[in-house]
Design an enzyme around this catalytic site. Structure first.
Site, PDB file in Angstrom:
ATOM      1  N   ARG A  52      27.750 -31.191 -21.067  1.00 61.34           N
ATOM      2  CA  ARG A  52      26.927 -30.114 -21.631  1.00 61.34           C
ATOM      3  C   ARG A  52      26.054 -30.708 -22.724  1.00 61.34           C
ATOM      4  O   ARG A  52      26.200 -31.880 -23.086  1.00 61.34           O
ATOM      5  CB  ARG A  52      27.756 -28.897 -22.101  1.00 61.34           C
ATOM      6  CG  ARG A  52      29.138 -29.116 -22.585  1.00 61.34           C
ATOM      7  CD  ARG A  52      29.247 -29.917 -23.838  1.00 61.34           C
ATOM      8  NE  ARG A  52      28.395 -29.390 -24.876  1.00 61.34           N
ATOM      9  CZ  ARG A  52      27.904 -30.084 -25.866  1.00 61.34           C
ATOM     10  NH1 ARG A  52      28.181 -31.377 -26.004  1.00 61.34           N
ATOM     11  NH2 ARG A  52      27.116 -29.539 -26.775  1.00 61.34           N
ATOM     12  N   ARG A  89      22.707 -24.044 -14.748  1.00 65.95           N
ATOM     13  CA  ARG A  89      22.599 -23.367 -16.048  1.00 65.95           C
ATOM     14  C   ARG A  89      21.109 -23.101 -16.311  1.00 65.95           C
ATOM     15  O   ARG A  89      20.280 -23.941 -15.984  1.00 65.95           O
ATOM     16  CB  ARG A  89      23.178 -24.225 -17.193  1.00 65.95           C
ATOM     17  CG  ARG A  89      24.694 -24.395 -17.106  1.00 65.95           C
ATOM     18  CD  ARG A  89      25.271 -25.042 -18.352  1.00 65.95           C
ATOM     19  NE  ARG A  89      25.372 -24.114 -19.466  1.00 65.95           N
ATOM     20  CZ  ARG A  89      25.682 -24.485 -20.714  1.00 65.95           C
ATOM     21  NH1 ARG A  89      25.892 -25.768 -20.992  1.00 65.95           N
ATOM     22  NH2 ARG A  89      25.788 -23.600 -21.676  1.00 65.95           N
ATOM     23  N   GLN A 197      32.504 -26.049 -29.695  1.00 64.79           N
ATOM     24  CA  GLN A 197      31.887 -27.378 -29.551  1.00 64.79           C
ATOM     25  C   GLN A 197      31.817 -28.112 -30.890  1.00 64.79           C
ATOM     26  O   GLN A 197      31.839 -29.339 -30.927  1.00 64.79           O
ATOM     27  CB  GLN A 197      30.469 -27.255 -28.962  1.00 64.79           C
ATOM     28  CG  GLN A 197      30.419 -26.887 -27.499  1.00 64.79           C
ATOM     29  CD  GLN A 197      30.287 -25.400 -27.281  1.00 64.79           C
ATOM     30  OE1 GLN A 197      30.750 -24.593 -28.092  1.00 64.79           O
ATOM     31  NE2 GLN A 197      29.664 -24.999 -26.192  1.00 64.79           N
ATOM     32  N   ASP A 238      18.057 -26.268 -27.076  1.00 62.57           N
ATOM     33  CA  ASP A 238      18.108 -26.305 -25.607  1.00 62.57           C
ATOM     34  C   ASP A 238      16.728 -26.138 -24.994  1.00 62.57           C
ATOM     35  O   ASP A 238      16.463 -26.595 -23.889  1.00 62.57           O
ATOM     36  CB  ASP A 238      19.048 -25.222 -25.082  1.00 62.57           C
ATOM     37  CG  ASP A 238      20.480 -25.658 -25.279  1.00 62.57           C
ATOM     38  OD1 ASP A 238      20.978 -25.537 -26.406  1.00 62.57           O
ATOM     39  OD2 ASP A 238      21.076 -26.188 -24.321  1.00 62.57           O
TER      40      ASP A 238
HETATM   41  O1  MRU Z   1      26.573 -24.625 -24.183  1.00 67.01           O
HETATM   42  P1  MRU Z   1      26.297 -26.037 -24.628  1.00 67.01           P
HETATM   43  O2  MRU Z   1      27.502 -26.713 -25.216  1.00 67.01           O
HETATM   44  O3  MRU Z   1      25.630 -26.854 -23.548  1.00 67.01           O
HETATM   45  O4  MRU Z   1      25.240 -25.866 -25.810  1.00 67.01           O
HETATM   46  C1  MRU Z   1      24.702 -27.031 -26.373  1.00 67.01           C
HETATM   47  C2  MRU Z   1      23.795 -26.785 -27.501  1.00 67.01           C
HETATM   48  O5  MRU Z   1      23.471 -25.681 -27.847  1.00 67.01           O
HETATM   49  C3  MRU Z   1      23.184 -28.010 -28.145  1.00 67.01           C
HETATM   50  O6  MRU Z   1      22.962 -27.792 -29.497  1.00 67.01           O
HETATM   51  C4  MRU Z   1      21.840 -28.326 -27.462  1.00 67.01           C
HETATM   52  O7  MRU Z   1      21.996 -28.415 -26.085  1.00 67.01           O
HETATM   53  C5  MRU Z   1      21.252 -29.585 -27.981  1.00 67.01           C
HETATM   54  S1  MRU Z   1      22.083 -31.021 -27.389  1.00 67.01           S
HETATM   55  C6  MRU Z   1      21.302 -32.379 -28.026  1.00 67.01           C
END
Ligand code: MRU
Length: 346
Positions: A52, A89, A197, A238
């Protein structure tokens, strides 16, 4: 200081090799590796967050396309994989970028060369992200030193670290760089409800690297700011819209509002592959909604009544006006607005 964790690699050649991933759902208690030998296992690894973070999702999907091309009809297998992986996703634009890049570059390639071509392109995406992270580290650290007067007490949210990228992370890149230079730096990691996370991944990887990190619950951020324990906030993204609005893990927007209230700079670090000029504003960014169970029985224990309804967007959008600066591999965007974003693209 240790090297940041390596969590994703292609093993073998284009014809019969496979993708190896550290299963992030098992961290920090177990370090289990997943061997993905077909497209569906990559799709599932992305969907259930074994891999992720926006750049890492794009890299994994690129390798997934190579697996698709291992079928007897390489081109049909590749194109089906590209379509399928694009449904894994919705929010991180890096996923669609990587797939689109493979599709375009593969079009003129002869069938007999397709597998090798796709693998070398996937490896290039991986390598470019590694280099982008390094550059973000340089630009980001310079900016943060200016903004904080060298008092590097940073708050971050979610994991925009090595585990989320092909390199030393985006939000974490200035942290790794500061540690390399021996600069004093302390990090507060928001735990990041509901999937943690921040505590499971960010605190794990930073402590592995010998960086001073403490975990706070998401709701402690306001108090930590009021008590002047934070000199700047830095997170990943993202997807960043053309006007500078930025989607990131749910809770980021709240942190940005708090930072503004307390007069603390709020910085986003992301490669240009996360900027989507086709999205005019944050309102156009598709936001993923996750299963209710991640909230009502996260990590296997029921914490809500059986009939509880749940609203669970995985991401929120921080308006450009709350973002002090965006750091990419090309430099710093400041002020954050349409013109600033456009200027980075020449
Ligand atoms: O749901 P996730 O764990 O994929 O969300 C990840 C994030 O929100 C991160 O901050 C984002 O992807 C930046 S990663 C360099």
């Amino acid at each position: 200081m240790h090297e940041p964790v390596k969590h994703m690699e292609w093993v073998g050649d284009a014809v019969s090799g496979h993708l190896r991933l550290l299963d992030q759902t098992q961290l920090p208690s177990q370090t289990e590796w997943l061997d993905c030998r077909d497209v569906q296992s990559v799709w599932q690894a992305i969907r259930r967050l074994s891999v992720r973070g926006a750049p890492a999702i794009g890299i994994a999907a690129a390798y997934g396309c190579v697996l698709g091309a291992q079928q007897r009809d390489a081109r049909a297998g590749f194109l089906a994989a590209a379509d399928h992986l694009a449904t894994s996703r919705p929010t991180a634009v890096n996923l669609f970028r990587a797939i689109e890049r493979l599709r375009k570059s593969a079009a003129p390639i002869r069938d007999e060369n397709l597998r090798d071509h796709l693998l070398s392109e996937a490896l290039a995406i991986h390598e470019e992200d590694r280099a982008a992270c390094r550059a973000i580290g340089e630009h980001g650290l310079k900016l943060l030193r200016e903004l904080t007067g060298d008092r590097l007490h940073l708050l971050t949210h979610c994991n925009a670290g090595a585990l989320a990228t092909g390199g030393i992370g985006t939000a974490t890149a200035p942290m790794y760089r500061a540690a390399e230079l021996g600069l004093p730096i302390t990090i507060l990691a928001d735990e990041t409800r509901p999937l943690l996370q921040g505590s499971r991944l960010t605190a794990w990887e930073l402590s592995q690297a010998g960086i001073d990190v403490s975990i706070i619950t998401d709701s402690t951020a306001a108090t930590a700011m009021a008590q002047k324990r934070i000199t700047a906030v830095i997170t990943g993204a993202d997807r960043i819209a053309a006007n500078g609005d930025a989607a990131n893990k749910i809770g980021t927007y709240g942190v940005a509002v708090l930072a503004r209230h307390h007069g603390i700079p709020f910085v986003i670090a992301a490669p240009t592959s996360t900027i989507d000029l086709d999205c005019p504003s944050g309102a156009d960014i598709p936001i993923e909604h996750r299963a209710a169970e991640e909230i009502t029985e996260g990590f296997g224990r029921r914490t809500a009544p059986g009939d509880a309804r749940v609203f669970s967007p995985a991401f929120d959008v921080t308006p450009a006006e709350l973002i002090t600066a965006i750091v990419t591999e090309r430099g710093v965007i400041r002020p954050v607005n349409q013109a600033g974003i456009a200027a980075q693209f020449g």
